[in-house]
Design an enzyme around this catalytic site. Structure first.
Site, PDB file in Angstrom:
ATOM      1  N   SER A 172      41.183   0.625  58.885  1.00  0.00           N
ATOM      2  CA  SER A 172      41.215   1.227  60.226  1.00  0.00           C
ATOM      3  C   SER A 172      41.318   2.746  60.123  1.00  0.00           C
ATOM      4  O   SER A 172      41.588   3.292  59.046  1.00  0.00           O
ATOM      5  CB  SER A 172      42.407   0.689  61.038  1.00  0.00           C
ATOM      6  OG  SER A 172      43.625   1.117  60.451  1.00  0.00           O
ATOM      7  N   GLY A 173      41.099   3.406  61.249  1.00  0.00           N
ATOM      8  CA  GLY A 173      41.359   4.835  61.388  1.00  0.00           C
ATOM      9  C   GLY A 173      40.637   5.711  60.376  1.00  0.00           C
ATOM     10  O   GLY A 173      39.446   5.528  60.092  1.00  0.00           O
ATOM     11  N   ILE A 174      41.386   6.660  59.832  1.00  0.00           N
ATOM     12  CA  ILE A 174      40.802   7.636  58.897  1.00  0.00           C
ATOM     13  C   ILE A 174      40.310   6.940  57.630  1.00  0.00           C
ATOM     14  O   ILE A 174      39.273   7.308  57.074  1.00  0.00           O
ATOM     15  CB  ILE A 174      41.857   8.720  58.568  1.00  0.00           C
ATOM     16  CG1 ILE A 174      42.140   9.580  59.815  1.00  0.00           C
ATOM     17  CG2 ILE A 174      41.400   9.595  57.407  1.00  0.00           C
ATOM     18  CD1 ILE A 174      43.350  10.515  59.681  1.00  0.00           C
ATOM     19  N   TYR A 186      58.853  11.137  58.284  1.00  0.00           N
ATOM     20  CA  TYR A 186      57.402  11.121  58.062  1.00  0.00           C
ATOM     21  C   TYR A 186      56.960  12.451  57.433  1.00  0.00           C
ATOM     22  O   TYR A 186      56.240  12.471  56.422  1.00  0.00           O
ATOM     23  CB  TYR A 186      56.669  10.881  59.391  1.00  0.00           C
ATOM     24  CG  TYR A 186      55.170  10.990  59.289  1.00  0.00           C
ATOM     25  CD1 TYR A 186      54.416   9.956  58.735  1.00  0.00           C
ATOM     26  CD2 TYR A 186      54.491  12.126  59.734  1.00  0.00           C
ATOM     27  CE1 TYR A 186      53.032  10.059  58.628  1.00  0.00           C
ATOM     28  CE2 TYR A 186      53.114  12.241  59.635  1.00  0.00           C
ATOM     29  CZ  TYR A 186      52.389  11.198  59.085  1.00  0.00           C
ATOM     30  OH  TYR A 186      51.024  11.303  58.973  1.00  0.00           O
TER      31      TYR A 186
HETATM   32  N1  LIG Z   1      45.994   9.998  62.934  1.00  0.00           N
HETATM   33  C1  LIG Z   1      46.582  11.179  62.745  1.00  0.00           C
HETATM   34  O1  LIG Z   1      46.803  11.961  63.687  1.00  0.00           O
HETATM   35  C2  LIG Z   1      46.956  11.611  61.357  1.00  0.00           C
HETATM   36  C3  LIG Z   1      47.282  12.963  61.164  1.00  0.00           C
HETATM   37  C4  LIG Z   1      47.647  13.376  59.886  1.00  0.00           C
HETATM   38  C5  LIG Z   1      47.657  12.473  58.842  1.00  0.00           C
HETATM   39  N2  LIG Z   1      47.333  11.174  59.079  1.00  0.00           N
HETATM   40  C6  LIG Z   1      47.364  10.279  57.928  1.00  0.00           C
HETATM   41  O2  LIG Z   1      46.135   9.594  57.847  1.00  0.00           O
HETATM   42  C7  LIG Z   1      46.325   8.329  57.190  1.00  0.00           C
HETATM   43  C8  LIG Z   1      45.675   7.238  58.002  1.00  0.00           C
HETATM   44  O3  LIG Z   1      46.307   7.179  59.255  1.00  0.00           O
HETATM   45  P1  LIG Z   1      45.569   6.656  60.548  1.00  0.00           P
HETATM   46  O4  LIG Z   1      45.935   7.586  61.644  1.00  0.00           O
HETATM   47  O5  LIG Z   1      44.147   6.374  60.258  1.00  0.00           O
HETATM   48  O6  LIG Z   1      46.419   5.336  60.827  1.00  0.00           O
HETATM   49  P2  LIG Z   1      46.011   3.784  60.903  1.00  0.00           P
HETATM   50  O7  LIG Z   1      44.856   3.603  61.783  1.00  0.00           O
HETATM   51  O8  LIG Z   1      47.288   3.107  61.235  1.00  0.00           O
HETATM   52  O9  LIG Z   1      45.617   3.457  59.419  1.00  0.00           O
HETATM   53  C9  LIG Z   1      46.562   3.290  58.420  1.00  0.00           C
HETATM   54  C10 LIG Z   1      46.058   2.244  57.475  1.00  0.00           C
HETATM   55  O10 LIG Z   1      46.963   2.133  56.383  1.00  0.00           O
HETATM   56  C11 LIG Z   1      47.153   0.758  56.105  1.00  0.00           C
HETATM   57  N3  LIG Z   1      48.480   0.569  55.530  1.00  0.00           N
HETATM   58  C12 LIG Z   1      49.667   0.895  56.072  1.00  0.00           C
HETATM   59  N4  LIG Z   1      50.657   0.513  55.258  1.00  0.00           N
HETATM   60  C13 LIG Z   1      50.075  -0.061  54.175  1.00  0.00           C
HETATM   61  C14 LIG Z   1      50.566  -0.648  53.005  1.00  0.00           C
HETATM   62  N5  LIG Z   1      51.877  -0.744  52.771  1.00  0.00           N
HETATM   63  N6  LIG Z   1      49.686  -1.125  52.102  1.00  0.00           N
HETATM   64  C15 LIG Z   1      48.357  -1.051  52.322  1.00  0.00           C
HETATM   65  N7  LIG Z   1      47.827  -0.498  53.426  1.00  0.00           N
HETATM   66  C16 LIG Z   1      48.683  -0.018  54.343  1.00  0.00           C
HETATM   67  C17 LIG Z   1      47.008   0.052  57.453  1.00  0.00           C
HETATM   68  O11 LIG Z   1      46.556  -1.282  57.289  1.00  0.00           O
HETATM   69  P3  LIG Z   1      47.554  -2.548  57.294  1.00  0.00           P
HETATM   70  O12 LIG Z   1      48.515  -2.325  58.428  1.00  0.00           O
HETATM   71  O13 LIG Z   1      46.640  -3.691  57.487  1.00  0.00           O
HETATM   72  O14 LIG Z   1      48.211  -2.551  55.956  1.00  0.00           O
HETATM   73  C18 LIG Z   1      45.933   0.879  58.125  1.00  0.00           C
HETATM   74  O15 LIG Z   1      44.658   0.381  57.854  1.00  0.00           O
HETATM   75  C19 LIG Z   1      47.830   8.200  56.987  1.00  0.00           C
HETATM   76  O16 LIG Z   1      48.177   8.626  55.703  1.00  0.00           O
HETATM   77  C20 LIG Z   1      48.387   9.177  58.018  1.00  0.00           C
HETATM   78  O17 LIG Z   1      49.668   9.615  57.673  1.00  0.00           O
HETATM   79  C21 LIG Z   1      46.982  10.721  60.298  1.00  0.00           C
END
Ligand SMILES: NC(=O)c1ccc[n+]([C@@H]2O[C@H](COP(=O)([O-])OP(=O)(O)OC[C@H]3O[C@@H](n4cnc5c(N)ncnc54)[C@H](OP(=O)(O)O)[C@@H]3O)[C@@H](O)[C@H]2O)c1
Length: 250
Positions: free
Chosen positions: A16-18, A151
């Site tokens: 999902s997401g990024i 975080y």
């Molecule tokens: N969105 C933002 O504004 C933003 C800004 C700065 C940085 N980020 C960073 O970007 C990254 C992706 O975030 P996102 O916003 O795309 O969030 P997201 O849509 O929630 O994606 C996070 C992904 O990580 C997986 N995940 C979480 N815990 C896990 C684990 N223990 N083992 C394996 N997979 C795991 C989740 O899948 P499952 O739940 O199925 O495991 C999910 O697919 C993160 O590192 C986040 O900190 C995001």
């Protein structure tokens, strides 16, 4: 020809997401992409989006070392090593210092810090010389956003890891960098709020703080990931690439 023809990549949190956008982009550049995450349904759907011939899903939790061993055994069996590792999986949640619990701290540090560390450590035997490792950071490392202390600290650890590992792995030509997204429109961002209405308010509030006046799109972060993954960034290591609409720059 794509930037990553014949390469093998792993994206943690690729369902999902990024992570999903990153996996789509790396595959579009020619890589075979392994995606991992805890939810099988999300990963299976991701493989359909990426292209079944270009992606392999391995269900697992990056904070579980046995799952990491199983993941890398699957990648090893493909026989091409690993050229790109996008260590993207993380979790986020709000809690002020006063509200902090052991569970909150442990949940975030277990996945974001410990999980990221062992994701990269256990990849070492598979990483080909010249590989690119990209850790997902956050603009929160530079600021003191209320209720985001653990975080932000977990992402500061990630930033620090990239510097150390870039130094330790330079002899193999392996580059290690951090990608630093600003607020990006993903399920993870919306999931920080308890309901869709508050999620819309959160997205709007964050977008208003960004100099470009909007949230980032996952594809925009993915474009920078592809750059760091490829030889286009061959003189960049130990660095942090901000993709934040100017949030931490202006
Ligand atoms: N969105 C933002 O504004 C933003 C800004 C700065 C940085 N980020 C960073 O970007 C990254 C992706 O975030 P996102 O916003 O795309 O969030 P997201 O849509 O929630 O994606 C996070 C992904 O990580 C997986 N995940 C979480 N815990 C896990 C684990 N223990 N083992 C394996 N997979 C795991 C989740 O899948 P499952 O739940 O199925 O495991 C999910 O697919 C993160 O590192 C986040 O900190 C995001």
């Amino acid at each position: 020809m794509g930037l990553l023809e014949g390469k093998t990549a792993l994206v943690t949190g690729g369902g999902s997401g990024i992570g999903l956008a990153g996996a789509v982009r790396l595959a579009a550049e020619g890589a075979h992409v392994f995606v991992t995450g805890r939810r099988k349904a999300e990963l299976d759907a991701a493989v359909e989006v990426i292209g079944p011939g270009s992606a392999t899903a391995v269900t697992g939790d990056i904070s579980d070392l046995a799952d990491l061993d199983r993941l890398y055994e699957t990648i090893r069996s493909r026989g091409s090593g690993l050229d790109v590792l996008f260590a993207n999986a993380s979790v986020a949640a709000f809690a002020t210092l006063e509200q902090m619990t052991e569970e909150h701290f442990d949940a975030l540090f277990d996945i974001n810090v410990r999980g990221t560390l062992f994701t990269v450590q256990k990849a070492l035997p598979l990483l080909n010389d010249g590989a690119s490792v990209i850790l997902n950071g956050s603009t929160n490392v530079d600021v003191g956003a209320e209720a985001f202390g653990v975080y932000a600290a977990s992402k500061a650890a990630t930033r620090s890891f990239a510097r150390t590992w870039a130094n330790e792995l330079k002899g193999r030509g392996i580059r290690v960098n951090t990608i630093t997204p600003g607020p990006t429109d993903t399920p993870g961002l919306s999931g920080l709020a308890p309901d869709p209405e508050q999620a819309a308010g959160l997205r709007q509030g964050l977008a208003a703080q960004v100099p470009l006046g909007r949230l980032g799109r996952p594809e925009e972060i993915a474009a920078a990931v592809a750059f760091l993954a490829s030889g286009q960034s061959s003189f960049i290591t130990g660095s942090s690439l901000y993709v934040d609409g100017g949030l931490n720059q202006i």
